[in-house]
Scaffold this motif. Structure first.
Motif, PDB file in Angstrom:
ATOM      1  N   ILE A   5      36.744  35.456  49.357  1.00  0.00           N
ATOM      2  CA  ILE A   5      35.618  35.784  48.285  1.00  0.00           C
ATOM      3  C   ILE A   5      35.654  37.058  47.694  1.00  0.00           C
ATOM      4  O   ILE A   5      35.382  37.396  46.384  1.00  0.00           O
ATOM      5  CB  ILE A   5      34.191  35.432  48.923  1.00  0.00           C
ATOM      6  CG1 ILE A   5      34.376  33.745  49.273  1.00  0.00           C
ATOM      7  CG2 ILE A   5      33.271  35.607  47.918  1.00  0.00           C
ATOM      8  CD1 ILE A   5      33.063  33.277  49.961  1.00  0.00           C
ATOM      9  N   ILE A   6      35.514  38.196  48.637  1.00  0.00           N
ATOM     10  CA  ILE A   6      35.771  39.439  48.159  1.00  0.00           C
ATOM     11  C   ILE A   6      37.201  39.874  47.160  1.00  0.00           C
ATOM     12  O   ILE A   6      36.914  40.404  46.260  1.00  0.00           O
ATOM     13  CB  ILE A   6      35.699  40.547  49.360  1.00  0.00           C
ATOM     14  CG1 ILE A   6      34.194  40.191  49.989  1.00  0.00           C
ATOM     15  CG2 ILE A   6      35.928  41.865  48.788  1.00  0.00           C
ATOM     16  CD1 ILE A   6      34.172  41.269  51.382  1.00  0.00           C
ATOM     17  N   ILE A  11      39.356  40.358  42.002  1.00  0.00           N
ATOM     18  CA  ILE A  11      40.403  40.098  40.760  1.00  0.00           C
ATOM     19  C   ILE A  11      39.506  40.101  39.393  1.00  0.00           C
ATOM     20  O   ILE A  11      39.900  40.284  38.130  1.00  0.00           O
ATOM     21  CB  ILE A  11      41.245  38.970  41.188  1.00  0.00           C
ATOM     22  CG1 ILE A  11      42.025  39.541  42.314  1.00  0.00           C
ATOM     23  CG2 ILE A  11      42.032  38.332  40.050  1.00  0.00           C
ATOM     24  CD1 ILE A  11      42.985  38.411  43.126  1.00  0.00           C
ATOM     25  N   VAL A  12      38.522  39.132  39.788  1.00  0.00           N
ATOM     26  CA  VAL A  12      37.638  38.661  38.544  1.00  0.00           C
ATOM     27  C   VAL A  12      37.154  39.993  37.822  1.00  0.00           C
ATOM     28  O   VAL A  12      37.193  40.134  36.687  1.00  0.00           O
ATOM     29  CB  VAL A  12      36.679  37.650  38.736  1.00  0.00           C
ATOM     30  CG1 VAL A  12      35.459  37.711  37.480  1.00  0.00           C
ATOM     31  CG2 VAL A  12      37.085  36.374  39.136  1.00  0.00           C
TER      32      VAL A  12
END
Length: 56
Positions: A5-6, A11-12
């Motif tokens: 998730i991190i 990346i987003v």
């Protein structure tokens, strides 16, 4: 699972920053081009005025 998730969030965030950087740069290029065209037209107008005054 938390690690993925991190990494996904980073990346987003990276893609968002890259996109915004590109958009801001494109806007600056467009605005700069417009000012350059205005400057060129003013210079041509000044040159034409100067040519007319020197021909008289």
């Amino acid at each position: 699972m938390k690690k993925y998730i991190i990494v996904g969030f980073l990346i987003v965030a990276l893609l968002l920053v890259a996109y915004l950087t590109f958009v801001i740069a494109a806007i600056k290029i467009v605005v700069g081009s417009i000012f350059l065209i205005i400057f060129a037209l003013a210079l041509i107008g000044l040159w034409i005025t100067w040519k007319k005054k020197t021909e008289d």
